[in-house]
Design a protein around this motif. Structure first.
Motif, mmCIF file in Angstrom:
data_model
loop_
_atom_site.group_PDB
_atom_site.id
_atom_site.type_symbol
_atom_site.label_atom_id
_atom_site.label_comp_id
_atom_site.label_asym_id
_atom_site.label_seq_id
_atom_site.Cartn_x
_atom_site.Cartn_y
_atom_site.Cartn_z
ATOM 1 N N PHE A 71 0.457 -1.281 0.300
ATOM 2 C CA PHE A 71 0.495 -0.016 0.429
ATOM 3 C C PHE A 71 0.820 0.899 0.541
ATOM 4 N N ASP A 72 1.725 0.823 0.579
ATOM 5 C CA ASP A 72 2.810 2.131 0.687
ATOM 6 C C ASP A 72 3.348 3.098 -0.838
ATOM 7 N N ARG A 73 3.573 2.073 -1.502
ATOM 8 C CA ARG A 73 3.853 2.391 -2.734
ATOM 9 C C ARG A 73 2.675 2.353 -4.017
ATOM 10 N N CYS A 74 1.981 2.205 -3.892
ATOM 11 C CA CYS A 74 0.730 1.275 -4.405
ATOM 12 C C CYS A 74 -0.480 2.892 -4.735
ATOM 13 N N GLU A 75 -0.561 3.956 -3.844
ATOM 14 C CA GLU A 75 -0.911 4.743 -3.721
ATOM 15 C C GLU A 75 -2.375 4.373 -4.504
ATOM 16 N N THR A 76 -3.018 4.191 -2.990
ATOM 17 C CA THR A 76 -4.626 3.127 -3.793
ATOM 18 C C THR A 76 -5.040 3.905 -2.631
ATOM 19 N N ASP A 83 -8.446 1.309 -12.369
ATOM 20 C CA ASP A 83 -7.727 2.749 -12.837
ATOM 21 C C ASP A 83 -6.403 2.778 -13.256
ATOM 22 N N LYS A 84 -5.775 1.567 -12.377
ATOM 23 C CA LYS A 84 -4.075 1.502 -12.984
ATOM 24 C C LYS A 84 -3.805 0.344 -12.843
ATOM 25 N N VAL A 85 -2.637 0.288 -13.005
ATOM 26 C CA VAL A 85 -1.475 -1.131 -12.310
ATOM 27 C C VAL A 85 -0.194 -0.845 -11.893
ATOM 28 N N VAL A 86 0.214 -0.730 -10.869
ATOM 29 C CA VAL A 86 1.311 -0.319 -10.286
ATOM 30 C C VAL A 86 2.106 -1.776 -9.921
ATOM 31 N N CYS A 87 3.237 -1.547 -10.784
ATOM 32 C CA CYS A 87 4.340 -2.375 -10.989
ATOM 33 C C CYS A 87 5.915 -2.453 -9.748
ATOM 34 N N LEU A 88 5.818 -3.219 -9.269
ATOM 35 C CA LEU A 88 6.417 -3.240 -8.277
ATOM 36 C C LEU A 88 7.486 -4.317 -8.221
ATOM 37 N N ASP A 89 8.790 -4.136 -9.357
ATOM 38 C CA ASP A 89 10.291 -4.693 -9.302
ATOM 39 C C ASP A 89 11.009 -3.870 -8.322
ATOM 40 N N GLY A 90 12.093 -5.995 -7.791
ATOM 41 C CA GLY A 90 12.349 -5.588 -6.896
ATOM 42 C C GLY A 90 13.718 -4.826 -7.250
ATOM 43 N N LEU A 91 14.121 -4.730 -8.447
ATOM 44 C CA LEU A 91 15.443 -3.814 -8.605
ATOM 45 C C LEU A 91 14.638 -2.810 -9.134
ATOM 46 N N LEU A 92 13.806 -2.789 -9.694
ATOM 47 C CA LEU A 92 13.421 -0.659 -9.759
ATOM 48 C C LEU A 92 12.605 -0.095 -9.106
ATOM 49 N N LEU A 93 12.635 -0.696 -7.723
ATOM 50 C CA LEU A 93 12.190 -0.292 -6.396
ATOM 51 C C LEU A 93 13.658 0.492 -5.629
ATOM 52 N N ARG A 94 15.037 0.187 -5.738
ATOM 53 C CA ARG A 94 15.639 0.794 -5.642
ATOM 54 C C ARG A 94 16.713 1.343 -6.299
ATOM 55 N N LEU A 95 16.145 1.819 -7.673
ATOM 56 C CA LEU A 95 16.074 2.963 -7.856
ATOM 57 C C LEU A 95 15.988 4.491 -8.004
ATOM 58 N N PRO A 115 2.399 -10.702 -15.967
ATOM 59 C CA PRO A 115 2.700 -9.384 -16.082
ATOM 60 C C PRO A 115 2.715 -9.112 -17.728
ATOM 61 N N PHE A 116 2.823 -9.074 -18.471
ATOM 62 C CA PHE A 116 2.226 -9.235 -20.069
ATOM 63 C C PHE A 116 1.018 -8.901 -19.872
ATOM 64 N N ALA A 117 -0.116 -9.755 -19.320
ATOM 65 C CA ALA A 117 -1.092 -9.730 -19.777
ATOM 66 C C ALA A 117 -1.811 -8.413 -18.949
ATOM 67 N N GLU A 118 -1.151 -8.232 -17.589
ATOM 68 C CA GLU A 118 -1.678 -7.150 -16.729
ATOM 69 C C GLU A 118 -0.728 -6.065 -17.111
ATOM 70 N N VAL A 119 -0.587 -5.694 -17.924
ATOM 71 C CA VAL A 119 0.506 -4.238 -18.593
ATOM 72 C C VAL A 119 -0.355 -3.843 -19.912
ATOM 73 N N LYS A 120 -0.479 -5.122 -21.063
ATOM 74 C CA LYS A 120 -1.277 -5.232 -21.587
ATOM 75 C C LYS A 120 -3.222 -4.446 -21.919
ATOM 76 N N LEU A 121 -3.556 -4.826 -20.332
ATOM 77 C CA LEU A 121 -4.934 -4.530 -20.429
ATOM 78 C C LEU A 121 -5.024 -3.521 -20.024
ATOM 79 N N ALA A 122 -3.975 -2.470 -19.199
ATOM 80 C CA ALA A 122 -4.325 -1.386 -18.321
ATOM 81 C C ALA A 122 -4.565 -0.094 -19.199
ATOM 82 N N LYS A 123 -5.489 0.312 -17.783
ATOM 83 C CA LYS A 123 -5.607 1.727 -18.851
ATOM 84 C C LYS A 123 -4.495 2.694 -18.361
ATOM 85 N N ARG A 124 -3.657 2.743 -16.925
ATOM 86 C CA ARG A 124 -2.483 3.043 -17.007
ATOM 87 C C ARG A 124 -1.575 1.942 -16.355
#
Length: 513
Positions: A288-293, A337-349, A372-381
């Motif tokens: 929740f702290d990262r998904c802001e929803t 409303d959106k899909v939020v990607c929580l990638d372990g490496l990206l979260l350290r950037l 994740p391909f299906a999740e982001v392919k169908l997402a609004k954002r």
């Protein structure tokens, strides 16, 4: 001073008039003319020999003189033995075009390192002489090996991803440039258990854990209700569940990063007895702290898990529920409303650069997984979370479309990796084509599946078919094998069987119709 001057003159004469006396220069490739003029200049195509867009100065057909159209989107060249100009996209002796709209004429110098003023040609207006070019594709196996080794010295358990990205997405980068990106990653904490930003802090159940922590777990009745209504079973920050049709966010992640547990010699999931209780609330709050929803859909909670100690009847019932959730995923992803990607490496950037984000995204585990391909392919954002910021994936893809003018641009591999995931930005055409349809460059979902899933893995073999069902709008059946799932796709889309066969071929799936 005098001897040095004489030596310089002598060396200049040798390199000018006897180019083969010393050594043959290695090809130096470029992507953009910085000296291009005009208010509408948005970058120009690469320069090069016949059939390419690279001026490598080694081919007999390498163009001698170049100029750019005033909109800087088309490059033209005149060959040594020709008096007419041809587009750089074809670079043949034929294909004449006039220079009436030309704003800049350049000639390629002996080393193809600069563009020199050639305004005397065709009587066109003068431009900036010796305009420097931006280096682009100059792949070498030794450079790729060095970059892969560099990545592996910075990160653990990344060999496959480092090799692939070094050979493809970063093949036009230097080790120093890649090091600059990696320097922006915060180090992992040195601890046993889980050192991922959204990983668990507890691995095993105990009376103390039950006394100290509360758990978040979806009620089975609400799972059934969500399946029946083809809606999303969401949860709020307090751990309260609600079936929703709108007004929620989907969390996209890699289970191994959010629920994995490291030991000195191995990796494994959280203990099953602890997983049966749900997710510890303090661990859940990291999401929740990262998904802001306000309302969050998490597959860990919405998808019931099959455990080894279940009876045959319990396992069959759970599998039916899982199939029901899978068949509602298209609605879940599309309505969010959106899909939020929580990638372990990206979260350290910690970086504000979108190209840096794209590189680290390609190095992470998230983009290398099938679901994740299906999740982001169908997402609004799609929002990509970093250590201290958020990036819209559409903004990154749009930037790459704006910057990349052809397949020799150094950012083209990044665009090719990300473009299949999202819609084409306004004002652009989709031209990242896998070559499966020589008669047409038309984009469709199977072209995106082929290119977008090329390097994606899964732990369960049938997910190679099952994860495509939400994207294709198909319904999975409990008990199906991988072959049965692929057969259903082939029957539903008979006109796409050639691409489906290619998808199976590069994944090593023995599938025949």
């Amino acid at each position: 001073m005098f001897p040095s001057l004489m030596f310089s003159i002598l060396l200049l004469a040798i390199t000018t008039f006897l180019p083969g006396v010393l050594s043959t220069p290695q090809p130096i490739l470029y992507d953009r003319a910085v000296g291009c003029i005009g208010t509408s200049c948005n970058g120009a195509l690469n320069l090069g020999p016949a059939g390419t867009d690279n001026c490598d100065n080694t081919s007999p057909a390498c163009a001698d003189d170049f100029f750019f159209h005033k909109n800087c989107r088309e490059a033209f060249a005149k060959f040594d033995d020709q008096t007419t100009y041809a587009k750089a996209t074809t670079m043949t002796a034929g294909g004449f075009t006039s220079g009436g709209e030309c704003q800049a004429v350049f000639t390629c110098d002996g080393n193809a390192q600069t563009l020199n003023d050639g305004s005397e040609l065709k009587g066109l207006p003068p431009t900036i002489a010796n305009s420097k070019l931006t280096p682009t594709m100059a792949p070498s196996s030794s450079n790729s090996s060095a970059i892969s080794a560099l990545i592996q010295t910075r990160e653990e358990n990344i060999t496959h991803r480092a090799n692939r990205v070094a050979e493809i997405e970063l093949k036009a980068w230097t080790a120093d440039e890649v090091a600059g990106v990696l320097d922006q990653l915060s180090p992992k904490p040195k601890k046993l258990g889980n050192d991922e930003p959204c990983g668990p802090d507890i691995n095993r159940p105990s009376p103390i854990v039950d006394w100290m922590f509360t758990f978040v777990k979806a009620p089975p009745s609400l799972i059934r209700q969500a399946i029946k209504q083809q809606t999303a079973l969401c949860v709020n920050r307090l751990g309260k569940f609600q079936v929703r049709r709108e007004g929620y966010t989907v969390m996209s992640h890699v289970w191994g990063e959010t629920c994995g547990w490291n030991t000195p010699g191995a990796w494994g999931p959280i203990d099953p007895e602890l997983r049966k209780k749900g997710i510890i609330h303090s661990h859940f709050l990291k999401f929740f702290d990262r998904c802001e929803t306000e309302w969050l859909w998490v597959d860990l909670l919405a998808m019931p898990e099959v455990f080894d100690d279940m009876t045959v009847a319990e396992e069959a019932e759970t599998e039916e529920l899982r199939t029901g959730v899978i068949n509602s995923l298209r609605n879940v992803y599309v309505r969010a409303d959106k899909v939020v990607c929580l990638d372990g490496l990206l979260l350290r950037l910690h970086s504000g650069g979108m190209i840096d984000v794209a590189i680290i995204l390609c190095l992470g585990r998230w983009i290398a997984r099938v679901w994740p391909f299906a999740e982001v392919k169908l997402a609004k954002r799609v929002m990509l979370k970093t250590e201290d910021s958020s990036f819209d994936l559409d903004d990154i893809v749009g930037l790459l479309y704006d910057m990349v003018s052809n397949q020799d641009h150094r950012y083209f591999p990044l665009l090719a990796r990300l473009a299949p995931l999202r819609p084409v930005p306004p004002g652009h055409k989709y031209w990242v084509d896998p070559g499966l349809r020589p008669e047409s460059h038309e984009r469709n979902i199977f072209v995106d599946i082929h290119t977008g899933c090329e390097n994606r893995l899964c732990d369960v073999s049938i997910d190679q078919a099952r994860a495509l069902f939400p994207v294709l709008g198909l319904k999975w059946q409990s008990g199906w094998t991988l072959q049965q799932g692929l057969k259903h796709i082939a029957d539903a889309y008979p006109e796409e069987q050639d691409i489906l066969k290619e998808y199976c071929r590069y994944r090593g799936i023995d599938f025949t119709l």
